[in-house]
Scaffold this active site. Sequence first.
Site, short mmCIF file in Angstrom:
data_model
loop_
_atom_site.label_atom_id
_atom_site.label_comp_id
_atom_site.label_asym_id
_atom_site.label_seq_id
_atom_site.Cartn_x
_atom_site.Cartn_y
_atom_site.Cartn_z
N CYS A 190 -3.35 10.84 1.64
CA CYS A 190 -2.72 9.55 1.34
C CYS A 190 -1.32 9.74 0.77
O CYS A 190 -0.33 9.40 1.40
CB CYS A 190 -3.58 8.79 0.33
N LYS B 176 0.84 -1.21 0.00
CA LYS B 176 0.00 0.00 0.00
C LYS B 176 0.88 1.26 0.00
O LYS B 176 0.65 2.21 -0.76
CB LYS B 176 -0.91 -0.03 1.24
#
Length: 427
Positions: free
Chosen positions: A260, A206
């Site tokens: 993010c 991720k």
Amino acid sequence: MTVIKEVSVIGLGYIGLPTAAILAANGIRVHGVDVNERNVVAVNKGEVPFVEPELGDFVASGIAAGLLSASLDTKAADAYILAVPTPFNDDYSADLSYIEAAADGIAPLLTGNELVILESTSPPGTTEHLARHLAAARPDLDMNQLLVAHCPERVLPGFVMKELVSNDRIVGGMTPRAAELAKGLYETFCEAEILTTNAITAEMSKLVENSYRDVNIAFANELSKISDKLGINVWELIDLANHHPRVNILQPGPGVGGHCIAVDPWFIVAAAPEEAQLIRQARITNDSKPHWVITKVEEQIAESENSAVALLGLAFKKNIDDLRESPALQISLDLAKKNPKTRFIISEPNVDVLPASFATLGNVELTSTAEAIDQAVTVVLLVDHDEYSDVLPAQLEGKQIIDTRGQWRAMETEIVATPATLESIHA
Ligand code: SAJ
């Protein structure tokens, strides 16, 4: 345990609530848990406390079917999914307190053999930290019986309900059995490939995806500074280079925002500070871009003293209302604070009022795009919202333009050919 019939989802935010709702839509009994009472009340009424297309229908159906409910305290279940925030501290290390608090709610309910899945974006080693935290809270349980896995979310806000079904998923288990069980749970709604690995590789996958994007945007942002120095049009340069079959340069802009891409690479840097040189430099390069744009705008302000500046866009990217970690917001706020004699006219089609951080500034106002441009001497395009594509060359005539996104690059040739007054600075 082989069949999961009941799941508790901790954290009913942008990821937790869609996950809870889609599980309920697939026949699983789901208890949602949130520390915010407003969210709990809204969900129990079948409502969604934020904007996400299609989610409202899923939540309303789940509540109506009696398969979805929300509460402030954690309820016992066959599986637990943690979807809580992992912000970073001042030294860029991750703040794991939300994960620990969620684990503290789960621990007393464990009887052994339950599955615990961490979905929150986390630094390498966090899933193991969670497993140890649970084991320390429950020394009476056999640590080897605890089934803990990591399954990072990868959905794009605005497309969450579709991407939950269509995106491939990565599941990393503390043990192969934990990974297999978690895979089985996601198979109830995910139609794409579900790949299993160990927990730390899933955590890194991720972080690596978002760092890959950050590094590539940093390359584009560096090119924009180099091009500015050499008098080259960076948009044309990138278009031309991208004609090579193996080159695909991303787009420069005023910086990288959101919660993010501007955050996750720091988790890798914190985990391997000596080795993560390129990843750290990409963060520094992208974080330096707002200051670079501010300098460009101030050069214009100095040339035309006391004249108004239009700032177009505050969101962190196009066509959304999310202002978190937004470079456009940072640029607007800093410019207004540093230049109290200059009037800043802001346009942001996706918000009705300026954020509270502007409240003490008397030289800032929010208005329509047309009015902001009309009243300004310098026009700074900060976000490539679709609405700004409708701006006509005639509206910009005679103004100083700073187009940080290259949205008006095609229009530019048309304008530059006529009045010599229009100058484009390629950010
Ligand atoms: N940006 C540029 N130039 C570009 C592309 C983006 O300056 O060429 C800027 C945007 O304007 C914005 C920032 O980068 O400020 C991030 O925008 P984005 O659209 O690249 O990504 P996010 O933050 O909305 O979503 C990302 C996605 N990750 C990847 O594409 C690898 C999404 O799939 C993840 O689920 C999400 O992060 C997340 O939650 O981690």
